[in-house]
Design a protein around this motif. Structure first.
Motif, short mmCIF file in Angstrom:
data_model
loop_
_atom_site.label_atom_id
_atom_site.label_comp_id
_atom_site.label_asym_id
_atom_site.label_seq_id
_atom_site.Cartn_x
_atom_site.Cartn_y
_atom_site.Cartn_z
N ASN A 84 0.83 -1.21 0.00
CA ASN A 84 0.00 0.00 0.00
C ASN A 84 0.86 1.26 0.00
N GLY A 85 1.97 1.18 -0.74
CA GLY A 85 2.85 2.32 -0.87
C GLY A 85 3.82 2.52 0.27
N GLU A 86 3.71 1.69 1.30
CA GLU A 86 4.58 1.81 2.47
C GLU A 86 5.64 0.72 2.47
N LEU A 87 6.80 1.04 3.01
CA LEU A 87 7.89 0.08 3.08
C LEU A 87 7.54 -1.07 4.01
N LYS A 88 7.71 -2.28 3.51
CA LYS A 88 7.46 -3.47 4.34
C LYS A 88 8.80 -4.08 4.74
N LEU A 89 9.05 -4.12 6.04
CA LEU A 89 10.23 -4.77 6.58
C LEU A 89 9.86 -6.15 7.11
N VAL A 90 10.83 -7.06 7.10
CA VAL A 90 10.56 -8.42 7.56
C VAL A 90 11.61 -8.84 8.60
N PRO A 91 11.27 -9.83 9.45
CA PRO A 91 12.25 -10.35 10.41
C PRO A 91 13.24 -11.27 9.72
N SER A 92 14.26 -11.66 10.42
CA SER A 92 15.31 -12.49 9.82
C SER A 92 14.78 -13.84 9.35
N LYS A 93 13.72 -14.34 9.95
CA LYS A 93 13.20 -15.66 9.57
C LYS A 93 12.50 -15.63 8.20
N ASP A 94 12.15 -14.46 7.70
CA ASP A 94 11.50 -14.36 6.39
C ASP A 94 12.48 -14.79 5.30
N TRP A 95 11.98 -15.49 4.28
CA TRP A 95 12.88 -16.03 3.25
C TRP A 95 13.61 -14.96 2.46
N THR A 96 13.12 -13.73 2.51
CA THR A 96 13.75 -12.65 1.74
C THR A 96 14.73 -11.82 2.56
N SER A 97 14.97 -12.18 3.80
CA SER A 97 15.74 -11.29 4.69
C SER A 97 17.19 -11.10 4.27
N GLY A 98 17.77 -12.06 3.58
CA GLY A 98 19.19 -11.97 3.24
C GLY A 98 19.51 -11.16 2.00
N PHE A 99 18.49 -10.78 1.26
CA PHE A 99 18.77 -10.13 -0.03
C PHE A 99 19.32 -8.71 0.14
N PHE A 100 18.76 -7.92 1.05
CA PHE A 100 19.26 -6.56 1.19
C PHE A 100 20.71 -6.52 1.67
N PRO A 101 21.09 -7.31 2.68
CA PRO A 101 22.52 -7.35 3.01
C PRO A 101 23.38 -7.75 1.80
N GLY A 102 22.87 -8.69 1.01
CA GLY A 102 23.59 -9.09 -0.19
C GLY A 102 23.75 -7.95 -1.18
N GLU A 103 22.71 -7.14 -1.32
CA GLU A 103 22.80 -5.97 -2.21
C GLU A 103 23.92 -5.04 -1.75
#
Length: 392
Positions: A62-81
């Motif tokens: 809904n136009g807002e940034l969604k953050l996730v906890p470390s257990k979420d499957w996508t959590s490692g991508f931003f550190p990788g970026e």
């Protein structure tokens, strides 16, 4: 009249240029840095109002940034970026940020409830080790591989994907799981323990045997009997139908088997990746810009959402595959065409989308979840593709 004619010619010339497969890596990296600076500020602002257990950006909701906890499957991508930005720029600022965000993922090394250990730990900690050779990162990678190995069933010859929907699937294995094998292959390199390698090869072989149709399109989910290893169901969870070719599934397949060839040098994996590439690029529903619709068989094509995440994964895979295949020239041309399309037509507006680099990805269309939005893994594989392009 002459001015109009000149203007028209200029417009036409500009159009031709914009459609040509040229990728300005320097410009792409500068834009990624600009967007990521914004993302870091947006994360700080979001954490000021939300739980500190939320560690990584995933998408916009809904136009807002969604953050996730470390257990979420996508959590490692931003550190990788952040690690990829450091690799391409050598700017210590990105290394510092990468270390900070990677530290928040490390606890996942003990999480045995998920197959997504590669996505979470290898994309973050694994890249950190690759670039720094920090022994701490090495130990995290090894422990993560040990944890992932507990999900391997020798009767099936594969790693279990999900623990949910037990009423629907006895022992589900999804094509996405191919991506987590890199963690296991690396663990054997780091330890000399061939157990990890053997599990990865078994999983790749079982997937090759049961996940693919005659045309090398892939089912999303194969359900096995955990006691006998027999295939019980072949269906989808994120594709259009059980018989369709979900675009990101095809992307995971070409990437996964290319990676398996890197570690094993077994020609059957190289041929499998090439066959999947043939399916993707010969498909009648592949658009000219080589950015696929979310499913190659979606009924509303051409009025269906695209999936930039699938395109980014495919481009990254092609840059590596080109290094092994006799089709090098063709694969490089296609990878560059995809990157050109992404850069010129599917990037976020500058300073927009809360700092995500790309737009127009599709998470799960059947669930009406994350449709035509930015996704962190699209950004990750896009930056990886740029890193690999620089290495060519």
């Amino acid at each position: 009249m002459n001015l109009l004619r000149i203007s028209g010619a200029l417009i036409l010339f500009t159009s031709v240029i914009s459609c040509s497969p040229k990728v300005n890596v320097h410009k792409a990296v500068r834009n990624a840095e600009h967007q990521t600076d914004l993302m870091l500020k947006e994360i700080t602002n979001k954490k000021a109002t939300k739980s500190m257990n939320l560690v990584s950006p995933r998408t916009l909701e809904n136009g807002e940034l969604k953050l996730v906890p470390s257990k979420d499957w996508t959590s490692g991508f931003f550190p990788g970026e952040l690690w990829y930005l450091y690799e391409m720029t050598k700017n210590e600022k990105w290394k510092t940020e990468a270390m900070t965000y990677t530290a928040q993922i490390e606890q996942e090394k003990m999480n045995s409830t998920t197959h997504d250990m590669g996505f979470k730990v290898y994309c973050s900690v694994g890249n950190g080790y690759r670039l720094t050779k920090d022994e701490h990162y090495k130990n995290v990678v090894i422990q993560a591989a040990k944890t992932l190995s507990t999900r391997f069933n020798p009767n099936v010859g594969a790693i279990r994907s999900w623990d949910h929907h037990e009423d629907e699937w006895g022992f589900p294995v999804i094509i996405d799981n191919m991506m987590n094998l890199e963690l296991l292959f690396e663990a054997t390199k780091l330890t000399g323990d061939s157990t990890f390698y053997q599990i990865a090869v078994a999983h790749a072989n079982t997937t090759m045997k049961n996940h693919f149709r005659a045309d090398y399109s892939t089912w999303h989910v194969i359900s096995y009997n955990p006691e006998t290893g027999k295939v019980e169901h072949k269906n989808t969870h994120q594709g259009y139908s059980d018989a369709s070719a979900w675009a990101r599934g095809q992307a995971w397949a070409i990437y996964g088997y290319t990676m398996c060839y890197r570690y094993t040098r077994n020609d059957k994996y190289l041929k499998q990746a090439e066959h999947v590439a043939t399916f993707i690029f010969n498909n009648k529903n592949m658009p000219k810009d080589l950015v696929p619709y979310w499913d190659f068989d979606a009924p509303g094509i051409p009025n269906e959402p695209r999936d930039i995440s699938a395109a980014a994964v495919i481009a990254s895979a092609l840059f590596e595959l080109a290094g092994y295949s006799a089709n090098k020239t063709d694969y490089l041309a296609k990878a560059n065409r995809i990157l050109s399309s992404i850069q010129n037509m599917y990037s976020s507006p500058k300073s927009g989308n809360k700092g995500f680099i790309l737009d127009h990805s599709t998470g799960s269309k059947p669930s009406d979840s994350e449709v035509d939005v930015p996704l962190s893994y699209a950004d990750y594989y896009y930056l990886e593709a740029l890193v690999r392009k620089q290495g060519k």
